[in-house]
Design an enzyme around this catalytic site. Structure first.
Site, PDB file in Angstrom:
ATOM      1  N   HIS A 127       0.829  -1.206   0.000  1.00  0.00           N
ATOM      2  CA  HIS A 127       0.000   0.000   0.000  1.00  0.00           C
ATOM      3  C   HIS A 127       0.871   1.267   0.000  1.00  0.00           C
ATOM      4  O   HIS A 127       0.681   2.159  -0.834  1.00  0.00           O
ATOM      5  CB  HIS A 127      -0.920  -0.009   1.237  1.00  0.00           C
ATOM      6  CG  HIS A 127      -1.810   1.197   1.355  1.00  0.00           C
ATOM      7  ND1 HIS A 127      -3.118   1.199   0.925  1.00  0.00           N
ATOM      8  CD2 HIS A 127      -1.583   2.441   1.841  1.00  0.00           C
ATOM      9  CE1 HIS A 127      -3.656   2.392   1.151  1.00  0.00           C
ATOM     10  NE2 HIS A 127      -2.738   3.176   1.702  1.00  0.00           N
ATOM     11  N   GLU A 128       1.812   1.332   0.923  1.00  0.00           N
ATOM     12  CA  GLU A 128       2.662   2.536   1.010  1.00  0.00           C
ATOM     13  C   GLU A 128       3.525   2.675  -0.233  1.00  0.00           C
ATOM     14  O   GLU A 128       3.754   3.780  -0.722  1.00  0.00           O
ATOM     15  CB  GLU A 128       3.514   2.519   2.285  1.00  0.00           C
ATOM     16  CG  GLU A 128       2.720   2.541   3.599  1.00  0.00           C
ATOM     17  CD  GLU A 128       1.698   3.686   3.721  1.00  0.00           C
ATOM     18  OE1 GLU A 128       1.830   4.704   3.019  1.00  0.00           O
ATOM     19  OE2 GLU A 128       0.754   3.540   4.515  1.00  0.00           O
ATOM     20  N   CYS A 138      -8.052   3.911  -3.201  1.00  0.00           N
ATOM     21  CA  CYS A 138      -8.967   3.301  -4.167  1.00  0.00           C
ATOM     22  C   CYS A 138     -10.280   2.947  -3.475  1.00  0.00           C
ATOM     23  O   CYS A 138     -10.275   2.433  -2.361  1.00  0.00           O
ATOM     24  CB  CYS A 138      -8.302   2.046  -4.725  1.00  0.00           C
ATOM     25  SG  CYS A 138      -9.328   1.135  -5.882  1.00  0.00           S
ATOM     26  N   CYS A 143      -9.005  -3.864  -3.017  1.00  0.00           N
ATOM     27  CA  CYS A 143      -7.741  -3.403  -3.596  1.00  0.00           C
ATOM     28  C   CYS A 143      -6.775  -2.985  -2.485  1.00  0.00           C
ATOM     29  O   CYS A 143      -7.182  -2.405  -1.484  1.00  0.00           O
ATOM     30  CB  CYS A 143      -8.009  -2.215  -4.514  1.00  0.00           C
ATOM     31  SG  CYS A 143      -6.519  -1.422  -5.141  1.00  0.00           S
ATOM     32  N   CYS A 165      -6.007   0.214 -10.557  1.00  0.00           N
ATOM     33  CA  CYS A 165      -4.751   0.748  -9.995  1.00  0.00           C
ATOM     34  C   CYS A 165      -3.503   0.189 -10.691  1.00  0.00           C
ATOM     35  O   CYS A 165      -2.551   0.925 -10.938  1.00  0.00           O
ATOM     36  CB  CYS A 165      -4.672   0.452  -8.505  1.00  0.00           C
ATOM     37  SG  CYS A 165      -5.871   1.399  -7.540  1.00  0.00           S
TER      38      CYS A 165
HETATM   39 ZN   LIG Z   1      -2.777   5.195   2.046  1.00  0.00          ZN
HETATM   40 ZN   LIG Z   2      -7.469  -0.090  -6.743  1.00  0.00          ZN
END
Ligand SMILES: [Zn+2]
Ligand SMILES: [Zn+2]
Length: 171
Positions: A127-128, A138, A143, A165
């Site tokens: 994520h980061e 998102c 996701c 994404c």
């Molecule tokens: Zn974030």
């Molecule tokens: Zn996404």
């Protein structure tokens, strides 16, 4: 493109190795480990008994253009207007930080679960990293770029990018 993982403080080698393998599998690029730093004292806020996330992030410096750097910590992180954060990213410096602290079952008074801890840690790292590649949050709750308000959100989402994404990441 290469991703560099750095332990901040004392992180078990096995955890670092597992993260390295899994993150490499998701981004399909080289992931390496480098020494981080041991003393997180400068970021400690005695009143909150927490560590200022942005301060630790700054200590990671700036990554090269073709590199992303992620610090892995095991302390309770915060930013001024929030009670806590799981992680934080700096899109300009191409760096990020995550903490295992609130990803542990033990934190919630439950029995330890190393597999679950690792799964959560991978999601937070991915994520980061997504932020360092320019992605925002998102709306798709499966996701990895979905915002985690709580650990339940983290557990619901997958470690992967959704079809919207994924094409936006340019390695
Ligand atoms: Zn974030
Ligand atoms: Zn996404």
């Amino acid at each position: 493109m290469k991703i560099t993982l750095k332990p901040l403080g004392n992180i078990v080698d096995e955890t670092m190795e597992e993260l390295k393998d899994r993150v490499g599998g998701i981004f399909q690029c080289r992931v390496q480990m480098e020494a981080g730093f041991d003393d997180l004292g400068e970021a400690y806020n005695a009143e909150r008994k927490q560590y200022l996330s942005s301060k630790l992030l700054t200590t990671l410096g700036r990554a090269e253009r073709e590199e992303r750097v992620v610090g892995i910590a095991d302390v309770d992180l915060y930013v001024p207007r929030l009670n806590y954060v799981f992680g934080e990213a700096d899109m300009v410096a191409r760096t990020a930080i995550i903490s295992l602290y609130r990803l542990r079952q033990e934190y919630y008074g439950l029995a330890p679960d190393e597999a679950l801890l690792l799964e959560r840690a991978v999601k937070e790292v991915v994520h980061e990293l997504g932020h360092t590649f320019g992605l925002g949050h998102c709306p798709n709750n499966r996701c990895v770029m979905h915002f985690s308000n709580s650990l339940a959100d983290t557990d619901l989402k997958e470690a992967h990018f959704c079809n919207t994404c994924r094409p936006r990441i340019i390695l």
